[in-house]
Scaffold this motif. Structure first.
Motif, PDB file in Angstrom:
ATOM      1  N   PRO A   4       0.836  -1.323   0.098  1.00  0.00           N
ATOM      2  CA  PRO A   4       0.037   0.117  -0.130  1.00  0.00           C
ATOM      3  C   PRO A   4       0.667   0.953   0.002  1.00  0.00           C
ATOM      4  O   PRO A   4       0.328   2.458  -0.515  1.00  0.00           O
ATOM      5  N   ASP A   5       2.100   1.400   0.705  1.00  0.00           N
ATOM      6  CA  ASP A   5       2.772   2.772   0.862  1.00  0.00           C
ATOM      7  C   ASP A   5       4.296   2.107   0.181  1.00  0.00           C
ATOM      8  O   ASP A   5       5.362   2.587   1.150  1.00  0.00           O
ATOM      9  N   TYR A   6       4.485   1.582  -1.012  1.00  0.00           N
ATOM     10  CA  TYR A   6       5.736   1.390  -1.166  1.00  0.00           C
ATOM     11  C   TYR A   6       6.476   2.463  -1.574  1.00  0.00           C
ATOM     12  O   TYR A   6       7.831   2.231  -1.385  1.00  0.00           O
ATOM     13  N   LEU A   7       5.991   3.578  -1.916  1.00  0.00           N
ATOM     14  CA  LEU A   7       6.873   4.983  -2.202  1.00  0.00           C
ATOM     15  C   LEU A   7       7.573   5.264  -0.804  1.00  0.00           C
ATOM     16  O   LEU A   7       8.614   5.997  -0.871  1.00  0.00           O
ATOM     17  N   GLY A   8       6.833   5.208   0.253  1.00  0.00           N
ATOM     18  CA  GLY A   8       7.324   5.466   1.349  1.00  0.00           C
ATOM     19  C   GLY A   8       8.373   4.533   2.088  1.00  0.00           C
ATOM     20  O   GLY A   8       8.755   4.974   3.281  1.00  0.00           O
ATOM     21  N   ASP A   9       8.738   3.529   1.341  1.00  0.00           N
ATOM     22  CA  ASP A   9       9.571   2.462   2.006  1.00  0.00           C
ATOM     23  C   ASP A   9      10.864   2.677   1.293  1.00  0.00           C
ATOM     24  O   ASP A   9      11.150   2.770   0.105  1.00  0.00           O
ATOM     25  N   LYS A  10      11.769   3.123   2.150  1.00  0.00           N
ATOM     26  CA  LYS A  10      13.213   3.507   1.777  1.00  0.00           C
ATOM     27  C   LYS A  10      14.012   2.118   1.158  1.00  0.00           C
ATOM     28  O   LYS A  10      14.672   2.429   0.042  1.00  0.00           O
ATOM     29  N   GLU A  11      13.439   1.150   1.571  1.00  0.00           N
ATOM     30  CA  GLU A  11      14.289   0.042   0.732  1.00  0.00           C
ATOM     31  C   GLU A  11      13.834  -0.283  -0.377  1.00  0.00           C
ATOM     32  O   GLU A  11      14.662  -0.585  -1.417  1.00  0.00           O
ATOM     33  N   PHE A  12      12.464   0.101  -0.853  1.00  0.00           N
ATOM     34  CA  PHE A  12      12.086   0.041  -2.149  1.00  0.00           C
ATOM     35  C   PHE A  12      12.574   1.075  -3.103  1.00  0.00           C
ATOM     36  O   PHE A  12      13.191   0.757  -4.244  1.00  0.00           O
ATOM     37  N   ARG A  13      12.796   2.388  -2.327  1.00  0.00           N
ATOM     38  CA  ARG A  13      13.707   3.399  -3.251  1.00  0.00           C
ATOM     39  C   ARG A  13      15.090   3.032  -3.560  1.00  0.00           C
ATOM     40  O   ARG A  13      15.667   3.523  -4.565  1.00  0.00           O
ATOM     41  N   ILE A  61       0.821  12.430  -3.666  1.00  0.00           N
ATOM     42  CA  ILE A  61      -0.304  11.371  -3.725  1.00  0.00           C
ATOM     43  C   ILE A  61      -0.863  11.264  -2.408  1.00  0.00           C
ATOM     44  O   ILE A  61      -2.113  11.074  -2.403  1.00  0.00           O
ATOM     45  N   LYS A  62      -0.259  11.198  -1.253  1.00  0.00           N
ATOM     46  CA  LYS A  62      -0.955  11.393  -0.094  1.00  0.00           C
ATOM     47  C   LYS A  62      -1.869  12.595   0.245  1.00  0.00           C
ATOM     48  O   LYS A  62      -3.023  12.609   0.460  1.00  0.00           O
ATOM     49  N   ALA A  63      -1.128  13.818  -0.399  1.00  0.00           N
ATOM     50  CA  ALA A  63      -2.240  14.728  -0.389  1.00  0.00           C
ATOM     51  C   ALA A  63      -3.456  14.843  -1.083  1.00  0.00           C
ATOM     52  O   ALA A  63      -4.557  15.210  -0.885  1.00  0.00           O
ATOM     53  N   ALA A  64      -3.252  14.208  -2.242  1.00  0.00           N
ATOM     54  CA  ALA A  64      -4.270  13.911  -3.185  1.00  0.00           C
ATOM     55  C   ALA A  64      -5.472  13.131  -2.751  1.00  0.00           C
ATOM     56  O   ALA A  64      -6.569  13.297  -2.887  1.00  0.00           O
ATOM     57  N   LYS A  65      -4.842  12.039  -1.988  1.00  0.00           N
ATOM     58  CA  LYS A  65      -5.715  11.124  -1.396  1.00  0.00           C
ATOM     59  C   LYS A  65      -6.548  11.778  -0.106  1.00  0.00           C
ATOM     60  O   LYS A  65      -7.605  11.363   0.023  1.00  0.00           O
ATOM     61  N   ASN A  66      -6.021  12.586   0.359  1.00  0.00           N
ATOM     62  CA  ASN A  66      -6.614  13.241   1.645  1.00  0.00           C
ATOM     63  C   ASN A  66      -7.740  14.209   1.245  1.00  0.00           C
ATOM     64  O   ASN A  66      -8.799  14.501   1.913  1.00  0.00           O
ATOM     65  N   VAL A  67      -7.750  14.830  -0.141  1.00  0.00           N
ATOM     66  CA  VAL A  67      -8.815  15.793  -0.477  1.00  0.00           C
ATOM     67  C   VAL A  67      -9.684  15.037  -1.293  1.00  0.00           C
ATOM     68  O   VAL A  67     -10.831  15.630  -1.696  1.00  0.00           O
ATOM     69  N   ILE A 127       0.769  14.287 -14.026  1.00  0.00           N
ATOM     70  CA  ILE A 127       0.508  15.629 -13.214  1.00  0.00           C
ATOM     71  C   ILE A 127       0.899  15.340 -11.825  1.00  0.00           C
ATOM     72  O   ILE A 127       1.569  16.308 -11.208  1.00  0.00           O
ATOM     73  N   PHE A 128       0.805  14.195 -11.228  1.00  0.00           N
ATOM     74  CA  PHE A 128       1.480  13.957  -9.891  1.00  0.00           C
ATOM     75  C   PHE A 128       2.879  13.894  -9.940  1.00  0.00           C
ATOM     76  O   PHE A 128       3.630  14.661  -9.151  1.00  0.00           O
ATOM     77  N   ARG A 129       3.484  13.608 -11.229  1.00  0.00           N
ATOM     78  CA  ARG A 129       4.894  13.761 -11.240  1.00  0.00           C
ATOM     79  C   ARG A 129       5.477  14.936 -11.401  1.00  0.00           C
ATOM     80  O   ARG A 129       6.413  15.486 -10.849  1.00  0.00           O
ATOM     81  N   TYR A 130       4.623  15.920 -12.336  1.00  0.00           N
ATOM     82  CA  TYR A 130       4.881  17.282 -12.437  1.00  0.00           C
ATOM     83  C   TYR A 130       4.769  18.043 -11.025  1.00  0.00           C
ATOM     84  O   TYR A 130       5.715  18.943 -10.837  1.00  0.00           O
ATOM     85  N   ARG A 131       3.899  17.711 -10.489  1.00  0.00           N
ATOM     86  CA  ARG A 131       3.797  18.192  -8.864  1.00  0.00           C
ATOM     87  C   ARG A 131       5.018  18.079  -8.183  1.00  0.00           C
ATOM     88  O   ARG A 131       5.419  18.999  -7.310  1.00  0.00           O
ATOM     89  N   ALA A 132       5.286  16.764  -8.319  1.00  0.00           N
ATOM     90  CA  ALA A 132       6.364  16.344  -7.247  1.00  0.00           C
ATOM     91  C   ALA A 132       7.782  17.018  -7.587  1.00  0.00           C
ATOM     92  O   ALA A 132       8.536  17.574  -6.777  1.00  0.00           O
ATOM     93  N   ILE A 133       7.908  17.214  -9.164  1.00  0.00           N
ATOM     94  CA  ILE A 133       9.151  17.645  -9.441  1.00  0.00           C
ATOM     95  C   ILE A 133       9.165  19.152  -9.231  1.00  0.00           C
ATOM     96  O   ILE A 133      10.168  19.816  -8.858  1.00  0.00           O
ATOM     97  N   SER A 134       7.935  19.819  -9.296  1.00  0.00           N
ATOM     98  CA  SER A 134       7.660  21.403  -9.107  1.00  0.00           C
ATOM     99  C   SER A 134       8.165  21.694  -7.845  1.00  0.00           C
ATOM    100  O   SER A 134       8.888  22.552  -7.142  1.00  0.00           O
TER     101      SER A 134
END
Length: 738
Positions: A126-135, A243-249, A402-409
């Motif tokens: 569920p939260d693989y982007l938050g896992d440093k081992e995955f990164r 992504i977490k911010a988008a899920k919250n709203v 768009i999520f990637r664009y937001r993250a880079i920006s």
């Protein structure tokens, strides 16, 4: 490290030396014990304790054909997949075609095979982007792809050692440790663009195969086009935050918004009081909050402490929508270049969304890009009339972009230009040959189905990629908690076969590569255009005269012949042209001119090979001050206005003739037109051309000059007597909203 005792420790130079040797032996033993304990402690930082039942799976054997970094990646992939490395090797030999198992590419393709399989399994968390081992693992996959075998790893280590020596960092203790330790703590190793382009698109959230190289350039713009783990880790952490911010709203209702099923909020602006969004309609302007979803734009006007009901501007249905940058300002004044204009059949007049900021227009540019991305995605979906799952895949690809664009920006404060954008549909629209990219994408989407081949099917899903593809972007959003399609049951545990395949180049990569090559040529050509631009009306006129000098000289020579200044030359020219027209050779004149130009170009190409073109020399006119240039411009505008007035008068007189304002003149003109129609119908065209040429060329001939002038004067007098048709200017009532 091992310290051997000295044989002559108690003899030679006396007791003092013996005591020194004894103390040296003790120090060596202590240093050896310290190094062993430190090495084991470092290993304990990275190696987890496992049960004895999982020793075979968790402690896989290294494969001799892989480099240490590749063996480290393979071992971690085997733990994720819960199979041994030998079993992975066996599956690779069974599922991948023989051409991809040649010795020269075997190691690299095996790394791809392990990476794609493990990444598909790891992204089910569920939260693989938050896992440093995955990164860390995905970054090490890039290193392993770049240096898959022993020879490439040795070269990489030599390069790394060289860089360290130059940087003054010295020898690293972790290089002497195990492979896993060396890979996981070595923050000096960097990945190249090819490795990033092969590994990153395997996870649809991290990168898109269309924009993966632009994403790499955005991440490495300050690191000499080499990707450091710290940059990659920062990007993924920012992406996870977005992504977490988008899920919250996101949800069925958010504030005053009534969202449809499958509608996801992509971004919101105007919530900070110091950075509002101003909506301009006519001369009115009102602050509020702007929200973009995957279907529409919503604007909520700010009332007394609360937001009013949201106004919806549709982006999904075909309403002839236009979104473009625009100037705006108070009371409708066009002062500031920081607004986005929305116009469609559903609104009476254009709506302007202004994004005030003290410097630049990056905020406006960001919103313009993401709004256009959603609009272009829906246009592309309507153009090819896709099925529901394919339309969802198109929109999901835009959402992830768009999520990637937001993250880079947000992480790097980067707002790429049109040719460097990381939004796939924007890139296809801005690149030359971008329509080929969309056509290739459409052919790929035709293969998308819900039921992707499972791992247990006979044959590999990678080998069946040309037959059936998974909706990887929809699956990726589902795994992150965003639901686009509720009525279609998606198998979240299925093998996602999408934009990447072992040892194969995606057709989209080829289409993008060809378009980028064309872009490079276009940018190089545009650079030369920018260099030759000159300022000032007089200077530009001088340049144009010099460029058109051959044409002007030819026209001057023909005018001299037509004026009969030299009767002999005029008679010879008249005879040659008349003979050419009479024999029917006139039709070959234009082809002969074209062939002559082609021969001159080929001659220049052959003899001027490798030589640079000399600069075109122009003598500029005397410099003029600003007032003189304004007066010149005013005169030019007056002349243009006079020409337009004369053209309008001609058209109005023709209108008067057509509607018989002067009956007698109309009768004559009608009779003349009938006679000309009979002539054109029965006389061969070459004779008509011959007569027209003789009439025009011999007007200034001494024998008929007086009669020609008299005839032209009668024609002018006749034309002056024709009245112009009346014109009435009607002003419309322009009612603006107040």
């Amino acid at each position: 490290m091992e310290v051997a005792p000295r044989d002559g420790g108690h003899s030679g130079n006396g007791d003092g030396d013996g005591d020194g040797n004894s103390s040296g032996n003790k120090m060596g033993t202590l240093l050896e014990n310290f190094m062993k304990s430190q090495q084991s402690s470092f290993r304990s930082l990275f190696l987890r304790k496992k049960s004895s039942a999982e020793d075979d799976a968790d402690s896989p054997r290294p494969l001799p054909f892989l480099s240490p970094v590749a063996n480290s990646v393979a071992s971690r992939c085997s733990r994720i997949l819960k199979v041994s490395t030998e079993e992975l090797c066996r599956r690779f030999d069974e599922e991948i075609p023989e051409r991809a198992r040649q010795p020269s590419v075997y190691a690299r393709n095996f790394v791809e095979f392990c990476s794609y399989k493990a990444m598909n399994e790891a992204t089910k968390a569920p939260d693989y982007l938050g896992d440093k081992e995955f990164r860390r693992l995905t970054f090490d996959m890039m290193l392993a792809w770049e240096f898959p075998d022993v020879a490439s790893e040795v070269l990489a280590n030599e390069t790394t050692t060289c860089e360290e020596g130059e940087g003054g960092d010295g020898w690293s203790l972790f290089y002497a440790a195990s492979t896993t330790t060396a890979v996981q703590v070595d923050d000096k190793r960097t990945a190249g663009i090819d490795a990033f382009a092969r590994i990153a698109p395997a996870c649809a959230v991290i990168a898109d195969v269309i924009t993966v190289k632009n994403l790499f350039y955005a991440l490495t713009r300050s690191s000499c086009n080499r990707l450091h783990f710290l940059l990659y880790d920062k990007y993924l952490r920012s992406l996870n935050k977005v992504i977490k911010a988008a899920k919250n709203v996101s949800g069925p209702t958010f504030s005053n918004l009534q969202l449809a099923e499958g509608e996801i909020i992509l971004d919101i602006d105007g919530t900070v009081p110091l950075q509002p969004v101003l909506q301009h309609i006519g001369i009115s302007a009102w602050p509020g909050r702007l929200t973009l979803t995957n279907y529409a734009l919503y604007f909520e006007s700010l009332g007394v402490g609360v937001y009013d009901k949201a106004v919806r501007y549709d982006l999904a249905t075909d309403m002839k929508q236009v979104i473009k940058p625009e100037l705006t300002g108070p009371l409708g004044a066009r002062l500031f270049d920081r607004a986005v204009m929305y116009k469609s059949a559903s609104v009476v007049e254009p709506v302007y969304m202004e994004f005030p900021e003290l410097k630049g227009s990056s905020r406006r540019d960001y919103w313009l890009d993401i709004c256009l991305e959603v609009l272009c995605a829906h246009r592309f979906s309507r153009k090819y009339n896709f099925r529901e799952i394919q339309r969802a895949e198109i929109i999901a690809r835009a959402i992830l972009g768009i999520f990637r664009y937001r993250a880079i920006s947000e992480a790097f404060n980067i707002f790429p230009s049109n040719y460097k954008t990381i939004l796939p549909y924007n890139l296809a629209e801005s690149l030359p040959g971008g329509d080929v990219i969309l056509e290739t994408l459409a052919s790929r989407l035709e293969l998308v189905k819900v039921d992707a081949p499972s791992h247990d099917d006979p044959g590999s899903p990678f080998t069946k990629q040309k037959k059936i593809l998974s909706p990887v972007s929809v699956l990726a959003l589902n795994r992150l908690g965003f639901t686009l399609l509720k009525q279609i049951k998606l198998d979240i545990d299925s093998v996602a076969v999408g934009d990447v395949c072992v040892a194969e180049i995606n057709p989209l990569e080829t289409a993008v590569k060809n378009s980028i090559l064309d872009t490079g040529r276009a940018e190089a050509a545009q650079a030369t255009v920018d260099q030759v631009k000159v300022e000032g009306i007089d200077t530009n006129v001088a340049v144009m005269k010099e460029l058109l000098f051959p044409v002007i000289a030819l026209a001057s020579r023909l005018r001299g012949l037509a004026s009969w200044e030299d009767s002999l030359k005029s008679i010879v020219f008249l005879g040659l042209v008349c003979y050419t027209i009479h024999r029917g050779w006139i039709q070959y004149v234009f082809p002969v001119i074209l062939v002559s130009l082609a021969l001159v170009m080929l001659w220049r190409r052959y003899f001027n090979r490798g030589k640079s073109l000399e600069a075109f020399r122009v003598t500029p006119p005397p410099n003029r001050n600003a007032v003189e240039q304004l007066l010149t411009l005013q005169d030019a505008v007056s002349q243009i206005e006079a020409l337009i007035q004369a053209a309008n008068i001609v058209l109005l007189k023709i209108r008067a003739l057509l509607f018989a304002v002067v009956p007698q003149t109309t009768d004559r003109v009608a009779l003349f037109l009938i006679i000309m129609a009979v002539v054109f119908a029965f006389v061969p065209p070459r004779y008509l051309i011959l007569l027209a040429f003789i009439e025009v060329f011999t007007r200034e001939m001494p024998l008929r000059k007086e009669s020609s002038n008299r005839w032209l004067r009668r024609m002018r007098e006749w034309w002056i007597r024709i009245p112009a048709a009346p014109v009435q200017l009607v002003k419309t009532d322009d009612k603006k909203n107040k």
